[in-house]
Motif scaffolding. Structure first.
Motif, PDB file in Angstrom:
ATOM      1  N   LEU A   7      87.367  32.723  55.133  1.00  0.00           N
ATOM      2  CA  LEU A   7      86.094  33.178  54.596  1.00  0.00           C
ATOM      3  C   LEU A   7      86.272  33.344  53.095  1.00  0.00           C
ATOM      4  O   LEU A   7      87.190  34.030  52.650  1.00  0.00           O
ATOM      5  CB  LEU A   7      85.672  34.516  55.223  1.00  0.00           C
ATOM      6  N   LYS A   8      85.387  32.707  52.323  1.00  0.00           N
ATOM      7  CA  LYS A   8      85.457  32.791  50.861  1.00  0.00           C
ATOM      8  C   LYS A   8      84.240  33.555  50.358  1.00  0.00           C
ATOM      9  O   LYS A   8      83.122  33.287  50.792  1.00  0.00           O
ATOM     10  CB  LYS A   8      85.474  31.392  50.240  1.00  0.00           C
ATOM     11  N   TYR A   9      84.485  34.484  49.446  1.00  0.00           N
ATOM     12  CA  TYR A   9      83.430  35.351  48.940  1.00  0.00           C
ATOM     13  C   TYR A   9      83.366  35.337  47.415  1.00  0.00           C
ATOM     14  O   TYR A   9      84.385  35.152  46.745  1.00  0.00           O
ATOM     15  CB  TYR A   9      83.674  36.807  49.370  1.00  0.00           C
ATOM     16  N   GLN A  10      82.166  35.605  46.919  1.00  0.00           N
ATOM     17  CA  GLN A  10      81.973  35.910  45.506  1.00  0.00           C
ATOM     18  C   GLN A  10      81.897  37.423  45.417  1.00  0.00           C
ATOM     19  O   GLN A  10      81.102  38.067  46.123  1.00  0.00           O
ATOM     20  CB  GLN A  10      80.679  35.296  44.981  1.00  0.00           C
ATOM     21  N   LEU A  11      82.738  37.999  44.566  1.00  0.00           N
ATOM     22  CA  LEU A  11      82.786  39.445  44.421  1.00  0.00           C
ATOM     23  C   LEU A  11      81.708  39.937  43.456  1.00  0.00           C
ATOM     24  O   LEU A  11      81.349  39.235  42.514  1.00  0.00           O
ATOM     25  CB  LEU A  11      84.159  39.882  43.897  1.00  0.00           C
ATOM     26  N   ALA A  12      81.240  41.141  43.699  1.00  0.00           N
ATOM     27  CA  ALA A  12      80.314  41.789  42.774  1.00  0.00           C
ATOM     28  C   ALA A  12      81.097  42.242  41.548  1.00  0.00           C
ATOM     29  O   ALA A  12      82.322  42.409  41.594  1.00  0.00           O
ATOM     30  CB  ALA A  12      79.653  42.986  43.450  1.00  0.00           C
ATOM     31  N   ASP A  13      80.400  42.444  40.446  1.00  0.00           N
ATOM     32  CA  ASP A  13      81.059  42.852  39.206  1.00  0.00           C
ATOM     33  C   ASP A  13      81.871  44.137  39.364  1.00  0.00           C
ATOM     34  O   ASP A  13      82.930  44.282  38.761  1.00  0.00           O
ATOM     35  CB  ASP A  13      80.030  43.028  38.084  1.00  0.00           C
ATOM     36  N   MET A  69      83.721  45.055  51.720  1.00  0.00           N
ATOM     37  CA  MET A  69      83.129  44.516  50.481  1.00  0.00           C
ATOM     38  C   MET A  69      81.615  44.356  50.680  1.00  0.00           C
ATOM     39  O   MET A  69      81.115  43.236  50.770  1.00  0.00           O
ATOM     40  CB  MET A  69      83.744  43.149  50.145  1.00  0.00           C
ATOM     41  N   PRO A  70      80.887  45.465  50.757  1.00  0.00           N
ATOM     42  CA  PRO A  70      79.464  45.376  51.100  1.00  0.00           C
ATOM     43  C   PRO A  70      78.615  44.587  50.112  1.00  0.00           C
ATOM     44  O   PRO A  70      77.575  44.045  50.486  1.00  0.00           O
ATOM     45  CB  PRO A  70      79.013  46.835  51.174  1.00  0.00           C
ATOM     46  N   SER A  71      79.037  44.484  48.872  1.00  0.00           N
ATOM     47  CA  SER A  71      78.218  43.760  47.890  1.00  0.00           C
ATOM     48  C   SER A  71      78.722  42.334  47.630  1.00  0.00           C
ATOM     49  O   SER A  71      78.132  41.612  46.820  1.00  0.00           O
ATOM     50  CB  SER A  71      78.146  44.547  46.579  1.00  0.00           C
ATOM     51  N   ALA A  72      79.774  41.915  48.319  1.00  0.00           N
ATOM     52  CA  ALA A  72      80.277  40.547  48.159  1.00  0.00           C
ATOM     53  C   ALA A  72      79.341  39.584  48.877  1.00  0.00           C
ATOM     54  O   ALA A  72      78.690  39.932  49.864  1.00  0.00           O
ATOM     55  CB  ALA A  72      81.686  40.432  48.717  1.00  0.00           C
ATOM     56  N   ARG A  73      79.276  38.361  48.368  1.00  0.00           N
ATOM     57  CA  ARG A  73      78.425  37.325  48.976  1.00  0.00           C
ATOM     58  C   ARG A  73      79.301  36.206  49.517  1.00  0.00           C
ATOM     59  O   ARG A  73      80.170  35.697  48.812  1.00  0.00           O
ATOM     60  CB  ARG A  73      77.450  36.771  47.949  1.00  0.00           C
ATOM     61  N   LEU A  74      79.025  35.822  50.753  1.00  0.00           N
ATOM     62  CA  LEU A  74      79.787  34.752  51.380  1.00  0.00           C
ATOM     63  C   LEU A  74      79.498  33.436  50.669  1.00  0.00           C
ATOM     64  O   LEU A  74      78.340  33.062  50.477  1.00  0.00           O
ATOM     65  CB  LEU A  74      79.417  34.621  52.865  1.00  0.00           C
ATOM     66  N   VAL A  75      80.541  32.731  50.273  1.00  0.00           N
ATOM     67  CA  VAL A  75      80.421  31.416  49.647  1.00  0.00           C
ATOM     68  C   VAL A  75      80.520  30.341  50.719  1.00  0.00           C
ATOM     69  O   VAL A  75      79.694  29.427  50.781  1.00  0.00           O
ATOM     70  CB  VAL A  75      81.519  31.206  48.566  1.00  0.00           C
ATOM     71  N   GLU A  76      81.530  30.466  51.575  1.00  0.00           N
ATOM     72  CA  GLU A  76      81.785  29.412  52.567  1.00  0.00           C
ATOM     73  C   GLU A  76      82.717  29.923  53.650  1.00  0.00           C
ATOM     74  O   GLU A  76      83.622  30.709  53.386  1.00  0.00           O
ATOM     75  CB  GLU A  76      82.431  28.219  51.860  1.00  0.00           C
ATOM     76  N   ALA A  77      82.487  29.444  54.865  1.00  0.00           N
ATOM     77  CA  ALA A  77      83.415  29.665  55.969  1.00  0.00           C
ATOM     78  C   ALA A  77      84.079  28.326  56.272  1.00  0.00           C
ATOM     79  O   ALA A  77      83.437  27.279  56.220  1.00  0.00           O
ATOM     80  CB  ALA A  77      82.673  30.187  57.196  1.00  0.00           C
ATOM     81  N   GLY A  78      85.346  28.355  56.572  1.00  0.00           N
ATOM     82  CA  GLY A  78      86.047  27.117  56.852  1.00  0.00           C
ATOM     83  C   GLY A  78      87.036  27.301  57.982  1.00  0.00           C
ATOM     84  O   GLY A  78      87.384  28.422  58.314  1.00  0.00           O
TER      85      GLY A  78
END
Length: 174
Positions: A7-13, A69-78
């Motif tokens: 699971l790849k995520y974009q982290l919040a600031d 990581m409640p504010s992280a956004r999922l980028v991709e599942a692989g």
């Protein structure tokens, strides 16, 4: 059964303290994931998770990651998006053999997600197609996890479709 996926995520600031994130992930139940933080603002969680089925493994990992990581956004599942080389490696053949197989069965080979100089497919589509052809060493667990990650990625993208376009497009895409 044991399932391997990422699971790849974009982290919040506000989530820039890597040590704190790793600690929160461990406390939330992601102790079965290897954490990678190579690209700034991104995090990859490589799971090896025991579960009754692939969907349960993915679903529980998504829930655990969301807790940490409640504010992280999922980028991709692989594993999901793959090129011919990736598929060839999994099927135990050369890229050239995979390309010949694709060209010889062009009308039945799965459609790519992106077509171009480097085409990309959903892994599950190609694995299912290869499994139907017989003698390739494709594990059922890999097919199951690839199906589950594909559904996660499709659902993530589908959230962005405006309802009026969805109503107009769905009949045209069959």
């Amino acid at each position: 059964m044991e399932y391997v996926f990422t699971l790849k995520y974009q982290l919040a600031d506000e989530d820039r303290d890597h040590e704190q994130i790793v600690e929160r992930l461990f406390e939330a139940g992601c102790d079965d994931a290897t954490v990678g933080m190579g690209q700034p603002g991104r995090i990859a969680l490589a799971f090896t998770r025991d579960a009754a089925d692939a969907w349960s493994a993915i679903h529980s990992a998504l829930q655990d990651a969301r807790k940490a990581m409640p504010s992280a956004r999922l980028v991709e599942a692989g594993p999901d998006f793959v090129g011919l080389t990736d598929v060839a490696d999994l099927a135990g053949v050369t890229r050239q053999n995979m390309r010949k197989l694709m060209l010889a069965h062009a009308s039945r080979f799965p459609l790519p997600v992106h077509e171009g100089s480097s085409s990309v497919w959903h892994l599950s589509d190609v694995l299912i197609w290869l499994s139907g052809r017989g003698s390739y060493p494709i594990s059922a667990g890999l097919v199951d996890i690839a199906k589950a990650t594909k559904q996660v990625n499709l659902a993530k993208e589908a959230r962005q479709i405006e309802p009026r376009f969805n109503r107009q497009l769905v009949p045209l895409l069959a």
